[in-house]
Write a protein that holds these residues in place. Sequence first.
Motif, PDB file in Angstrom:
ATOM      1  N   GLU A   1      -9.158 -12.935  -0.171  1.00 33.58           N
ATOM      2  CA  GLU A   1      -9.772 -11.627   0.020  1.00 33.58           C
ATOM      3  C   GLU A   1     -11.248 -11.739   0.373  1.00 33.58           C
TER       4      GLU A   1
ATOM      5  N   ARG B   1      -3.855  -3.961   4.054  1.00 36.15           N
ATOM      6  CA  ARG B   1      -5.122  -4.571   3.605  1.00 36.15           C
ATOM      7  C   ARG B   1      -5.526  -5.769   4.460  1.00 36.15           C
TER       8      ARG B   1
ATOM      9  N   LEU C   1      -5.935 -13.508  -4.132  1.00 35.49           N
ATOM     10  CA  LEU C   1      -7.327 -13.140  -4.388  1.00 35.49           C
ATOM     11  C   LEU C   1      -8.284 -14.094  -3.668  1.00 35.49           C
TER      12      LEU C   1
ATOM     13  N   PRO D   1     -15.163 -10.949  -0.085  1.00 32.05           N
ATOM     14  CA  PRO D   1     -15.950 -10.750  -1.316  1.00 32.05           C
ATOM     15  C   PRO D   1     -16.132  -9.260  -1.597  1.00 32.05           C
ATOM     16  N   PRO D   2     -16.142  -8.873  -2.856  1.00 31.85           N
ATOM     17  CA  PRO D   2     -16.317  -7.446  -3.192  1.00 31.85           C
ATOM     18  C   PRO D   2     -17.744  -6.985  -2.923  1.00 31.85           C
TER      19      PRO D   2
ATOM     20  N   GLU E   1     -18.266  -3.528  -7.179  1.00 31.25           N
ATOM     21  CA  GLU E   1     -16.815  -3.627  -7.140  1.00 31.25           C
ATOM     22  C   GLU E   1     -16.350  -4.933  -7.776  1.00 31.25           C
ATOM     23  N   THR E   2     -15.130  -4.937  -8.287  1.00 35.14           N
ATOM     24  CA  THR E   2     -14.557  -6.178  -8.819  1.00 35.14           C
ATOM     25  C   THR E   2     -13.739  -6.915  -7.758  1.00 35.14           C
ATOM     26  N   ARG E   3     -13.091  -6.142  -6.856  1.00 33.58           N
ATOM     27  CA  ARG E   3     -12.317  -6.725  -5.759  1.00 33.58           C
ATOM     28  C   ARG E   3     -12.479  -5.853  -4.521  1.00 33.58           C
ATOM     29  N   SER E   4     -12.403  -6.491  -3.356  1.00 34.65           N
ATOM     30  CA  SER E   4     -12.523  -5.732  -2.113  1.00 34.65           C
ATOM     31  C   SER E   4     -11.189  -5.160  -1.665  1.00 34.65           C
ATOM     32  N   HIS E   5     -10.086  -5.843  -2.060  1.00 34.44           N
ATOM     33  CA  HIS E   5      -8.735  -5.470  -1.622  1.00 34.44           C
ATOM     34  C   HIS E   5      -8.622  -5.481  -0.096  1.00 34.44           C
TER      35      HIS E   5
ATOM     36  N   SER F   1      -0.571 -12.259  -6.874  1.00 34.56           N
ATOM     37  CA  SER F   1      -1.894 -11.675  -6.622  1.00 34.56           C
ATOM     38  C   SER F   1      -3.028 -12.609  -7.046  1.00 34.56           C
TER      39      SER F   1
END
Length: 313
Positions: free
Chosen positions: A51, A21, A48, A53-54, A58-62, A44
């Motif tokens: 990371e 990732r 976060l 931005p999503p 989406e809630t997270r981009s991962h 995690s």
Amino acid sequence: MSRYSKPPLEVSRQLRQLQERGLVVESEHEALNTLNLIGYYRLSAYWLFFEEPPAEGETRSHRFRAGSSFNQVIKLYNKDRLVRLLVIDAIERIEIAARSAWVQKMSIKHGSHCYLRSELFNFKNSFNHSEQINKLRQRFKQSNETFLVHYFKSYCEPELPPIWAMTELISLGTLRHWINATAESEIKTVAKSLGMPSAQVLKSVLHSLNLIRNISVHHGRLWNRLFVKRLPKIKIYQHYFVMEEVDGHGLLPTKKLYNYLVVMAIIVRKVAPQSIWTLRLKTVISAMPIEQQEEMDFPGDWQEQELWNEAMT
């Protein structure tokens, strides 16, 4: 809603997933050891922040921002740990000071065993005097503290020790319930001794600090956390707080860590004027990147404020 179906991953696979990732891992050996000791899920909450931005929906981009590293995540985690230890230190001082002031006020006015008198306490906020006394009775029976053993060997009446001994074995949460049940007219001097303008403000502050204490002693994250219990508006200190508009209530303190640290600093300065707690906290926070300070609601000019520098008058 769907059924949770994510399988558990071996630690080596967890690390590989982070690398896939985009997280830079300086030492795989150290990273594997850290994941084993601390845990992927616990960490995690800290990575976060690093990371991307999503995307919309989406809630997270991962996906990690370019240049983000495992060491940066651990550095943030360790800073939060240092802040947590300082919070525990401050709340310990506040708890002891509140306990001492309450005991002094109640015992001088109502006697050594005043807590046994139900008429001195109201029954609002689910306070049940008989139930509280039963809890104390059980606690004392289970304790082997020297001063309690001495009391039970030396005295047959009253069955329980004086208030100054009783309070040595109760938590801040229990103390808060007793103070909440005490008439506000009795608590005015207690509030003043802690630098709080009123009994009502003191009760609300103790509630908030007790929640933060519980998070801290159970090793919970303080950084970037939105706390459940909002601090009351304290006009005399409002210039120190970060405020937000709350529908129907006007400006109120925000619910991130900074405002709670402000209250701790005010009380610690009052009850322990020689303490360097504010300096210690300032040293830890000022070493953090501005963006990480902002995640706790630290304002841009906080280091210049009187509260974090000179003794307050």
